[in-house]
Design a protein around this motif. Structure first.
Motif, PDB file in Angstrom:
ATOM      1  N   TYR A  21      -4.377  -8.091   0.176  1.00 56.41           N
ATOM      2  CA  TYR A  21      -4.517  -6.775   0.802  1.00 56.41           C
ATOM      3  C   TYR A  21      -4.399  -5.669  -0.247  1.00 56.41           C
ATOM      4  O   TYR A  21      -5.267  -4.802  -0.342  1.00 56.41           O
ATOM      5  N   VAL A  22      -3.333  -5.694  -1.024  1.00 56.84           N
ATOM      6  CA  VAL A  22      -3.095  -4.619  -1.996  1.00 56.84           C
ATOM      7  C   VAL A  22      -4.187  -4.607  -3.061  1.00 56.84           C
ATOM      8  O   VAL A  22      -4.717  -3.546  -3.412  1.00 56.84           O
ATOM      9  N   GLU A  23      -4.542  -5.779  -3.557  1.00 62.10           N
ATOM     10  CA  GLU A  23      -5.559  -5.847  -4.610  1.00 62.10           C
ATOM     11  C   GLU A  23      -6.885  -5.263  -4.149  1.00 62.10           C
ATOM     12  O   GLU A  23      -7.611  -4.652  -4.935  1.00 62.10           O
ATOM     13  N   ARG A  24      -7.192  -5.396  -2.873  1.00 64.24           N
ATOM     14  CA  ARG A  24      -8.470  -4.897  -2.356  1.00 64.24           C
ATOM     15  C   ARG A  24      -8.380  -3.462  -1.807  1.00 64.24           C
ATOM     16  O   ARG A  24      -9.362  -2.744  -1.829  1.00 64.24           O
ATOM     17  N   ILE A  25      -7.196  -3.066  -1.319  1.00 61.28           N
ATOM     18  CA  ILE A  25      -7.097  -1.721  -0.736  1.00 61.28           C
ATOM     19  C   ILE A  25      -6.942  -0.652  -1.819  1.00 61.28           C
ATOM     20  O   ILE A  25      -7.339   0.498  -1.612  1.00 61.28           O
ATOM     21  N   GLU A  72      -6.390   0.961  15.214  1.00 59.47           N
ATOM     22  CA  GLU A  72      -6.559  -0.496  15.267  1.00 59.47           C
ATOM     23  C   GLU A  72      -6.221  -1.126  13.916  1.00 59.47           C
ATOM     24  O   GLU A  72      -5.552  -2.165  13.854  1.00 59.47           O
ATOM     25  N   GLN A  73      -6.680  -0.507  12.850  1.00 56.25           N
ATOM     26  CA  GLN A  73      -6.389  -1.039  11.520  1.00 56.25           C
ATOM     27  C   GLN A  73      -4.895  -0.953  11.216  1.00 56.25           C
ATOM     28  O   GLN A  73      -4.302  -1.885  10.660  1.00 56.25           O
ATOM     29  N   SER A  74      -4.290   0.140  11.594  1.00 57.42           N
ATOM     30  CA  SER A  74      -2.859   0.308  11.385  1.00 57.42           C
ATOM     31  C   SER A  74      -2.074  -0.746  12.162  1.00 57.42           C
ATOM     32  O   SER A  74      -1.102  -1.320  11.653  1.00 57.42           O
ATOM     33  N   ALA A  75      -2.505  -1.028  13.384  1.00 60.43           N
ATOM     34  CA  ALA A  75      -1.832  -2.039  14.206  1.00 60.43           C
ATOM     35  C   ALA A  75      -1.935  -3.427  13.565  1.00 60.43           C
ATOM     36  O   ALA A  75      -0.987  -4.219  13.628  1.00 60.43           O
ATOM     37  N   ARG A  76      -3.053  -3.720  12.936  1.00 60.49           N
ATOM     38  CA  ARG A  76      -3.205  -5.009  12.255  1.00 60.49           C
ATOM     39  C   ARG A  76      -2.212  -5.133  11.101  1.00 60.49           C
ATOM     40  O   ARG A  76      -1.600  -6.188  10.908  1.00 60.49           O
ATOM     41  N   LEU A  77      -2.053  -4.069  10.342  1.00 56.88           N
ATOM     42  CA  LEU A  77      -1.105  -4.103   9.229  1.00 56.88           C
ATOM     43  C   LEU A  77       0.334  -4.182   9.744  1.00 56.88           C
ATOM     44  O   LEU A  77       1.156  -4.924   9.204  1.00 56.88           O
ATOM     45  N   ASP A  78       0.628  -3.457  10.809  1.00 54.84           N
ATOM     46  CA  ASP A  78       1.965  -3.530  11.410  1.00 54.84           C
ATOM     47  C   ASP A  78       2.266  -4.943  11.903  1.00 54.84           C
ATOM     48  O   ASP A  78       3.386  -5.441  11.728  1.00 54.84           O
ATOM     49  N   ALA A  79       1.290  -5.600  12.512  1.00 54.09           N
ATOM     50  CA  ALA A  79       1.483  -6.976  12.989  1.00 54.09           C
ATOM     51  C   ALA A  79       1.764  -7.907  11.814  1.00 54.09           C
ATOM     52  O   ALA A  79       2.606  -8.820  11.908  1.00 54.09           O
ATOM     53  N   PHE A  80       1.080  -7.699  10.719  1.00 51.12           N
ATOM     54  CA  PHE A  80       1.330  -8.506   9.521  1.00 51.12           C
ATOM     55  C   PHE A  80       2.762  -8.303   9.031  1.00 51.12           C
ATOM     56  O   PHE A  80       3.457  -9.266   8.676  1.00 51.12           O
ATOM     57  N   LEU A  81       3.217  -7.064   8.990  1.00 54.17           N
ATOM     58  CA  LEU A  81       4.572  -6.801   8.513  1.00 54.17           C
ATOM     59  C   LEU A  81       5.611  -7.389   9.463  1.00 54.17           C
ATOM     60  O   LEU A  81       6.666  -7.868   9.012  1.00 54.17           O
ATOM     61  N   ARG A  97      -6.836 -11.896   5.249  1.00 46.86           N
ATOM     62  CA  ARG A  97      -6.380 -12.957   6.152  1.00 46.86           C
ATOM     63  C   ARG A  97      -4.882 -12.810   6.417  1.00 46.86           C
ATOM     64  O   ARG A  97      -4.086 -13.730   6.221  1.00 46.86           O
ATOM     65  N   LEU A  98      -4.516 -11.633   6.882  1.00 42.86           N
ATOM     66  CA  LEU A  98      -3.112 -11.273   7.053  1.00 42.86           C
ATOM     67  C   LEU A  98      -2.330 -12.199   7.976  1.00 42.86           C
ATOM     68  O   LEU A  98      -1.129 -12.382   7.787  1.00 42.86           O
ATOM     69  N   MET A  99      -2.977 -12.766   8.967  1.00 42.11           N
ATOM     70  CA  MET A  99      -2.253 -13.600   9.915  1.00 42.11           C
ATOM     71  C   MET A  99      -2.421 -15.092   9.624  1.00 42.11           C
ATOM     72  O   MET A  99      -1.781 -15.912  10.275  1.00 42.11           O
ATOM     73  N   GLU A 100      -3.251 -15.439   8.650  1.00 45.53           N
ATOM     74  CA  GLU A 100      -3.492 -16.849   8.353  1.00 45.53           C
ATOM     75  C   GLU A 100      -2.897 -17.288   7.017  1.00 45.53           C
ATOM     76  O   GLU A 100      -2.308 -18.364   6.926  1.00 45.53           O
ATOM     77  N   ALA A 101      -3.076 -16.495   5.990  1.00 38.98           N
ATOM     78  CA  ALA A 101      -2.625 -16.862   4.648  1.00 38.98           C
ATOM     79  C   ALA A 101      -1.107 -16.719   4.549  1.00 38.98           C
ATOM     80  O   ALA A 101      -0.498 -15.956   5.309  1.00 38.98           O
ATOM     81  N   VAL A 126     -11.332  -5.100   3.953  1.00 40.04           N
ATOM     82  CA  VAL A 126     -10.121  -5.509   3.240  1.00 40.04           C
ATOM     83  C   VAL A 126      -9.188  -6.274   4.176  1.00 40.04           C
ATOM     84  O   VAL A 126      -8.669  -7.342   3.829  1.00 40.04           O
ATOM     85  N   LEU A 127      -8.975  -5.741   5.356  1.00 41.27           N
ATOM     86  CA  LEU A 127      -8.082  -6.404   6.316  1.00 41.27           C
ATOM     87  C   LEU A 127      -8.609  -7.787   6.690  1.00 41.27           C
ATOM     88  O   LEU A 127      -7.838  -8.744   6.798  1.00 41.27           O
TER      89      LEU A 127
END
Length: 181
Positions: free
Chosen positions: A85-89, A116-125, A72-76, A67-68
């Motif tokens: 993210y929400v639609e898939r999670i 690691e996954q949590s850090a990716r979501l935090d970076a997106f936020l 494409r949290l850092m590109e889109a 899902v992460l």
């Protein structure tokens, strides 16, 4: 792995996830029965309930990782990435309703992967805040807690809401609640 063995494994993992989320003390026999397989089938693959639980957590982490990546949290653009993210999670949360935080004490690899996954979501936020999509006075911890709760609420309290609509609701609530006024 034979096709029937792979199907049995998938059914056992999903059934185990559901039953263990409802009652962490669920027996292997109860999981086997609910999955429609023989108890020895489950015991042959998983020596203990903890081993089954670990496999369930890793399956959930695998799904969340996909899902992460796909969001494409850092590109889109932020609203698009958040919606993806929400639609898939939401389906992942529904399919694997166990709380991965429970496993962290017992499985260092699962703990590392979850962090690691949590850090990716935090970076997106942080990116969303930096780009002006979120109010600057909202603490990152609060923003993350609200997003997690919105996803959990729509996934489990409103199971009939289809993922695209669930994403619409969460994204609108989140960005308008934390968006700049």
């Amino acid at each position: 792995m034979r096709a029937d063995a792979a199907r049995n494994l998938a059914v056992v993992l999903r059934t185990g996830a559901r039953l263990l989320a409802e009652d962490p003390g669920t027996s292997m026999s109860a999981i086997a029965s609910a999955a429609g397989v023989d108890r020895t089938t489950v015991h042959r693959r998983f020596a203990t309930r903890e081993a089954l639980l670990s496999a369930v957590f890793h399956a959930k982490l695998d799904s969340a990782e996909r899902v992460l990546d796909e969001a494409r949290l850092m590109e889109a653009p932020v609203p698009v990435a958040l919606h993806r993210y929400v639609e898939r999670i939401v389906p992942v949360s529904r399919e694997w309703p166990v709380d991965t935080r429970r496993m962290m004490r017992q499985d260092p690899d699962a703990d590392r992967r979850r962090a690691e996954q949590s850090a990716r979501l935090d970076a997106f936020l942080r990116r969303a805040a930096d780009e002006g999509h979120l109010r600057p006075d909202a603490s990152p911890e609060w923003v993350r807690a609200v997003l997690d709760q919105l996803v959990d609420t729509v996934a489990h309290r409103f199971p009939d809401v289809e993922p695209p609509r669930a994403a619409d609701l969460v994204v609108d609530t989140f960005l308008n609640g934390f968006g700049r006024s």
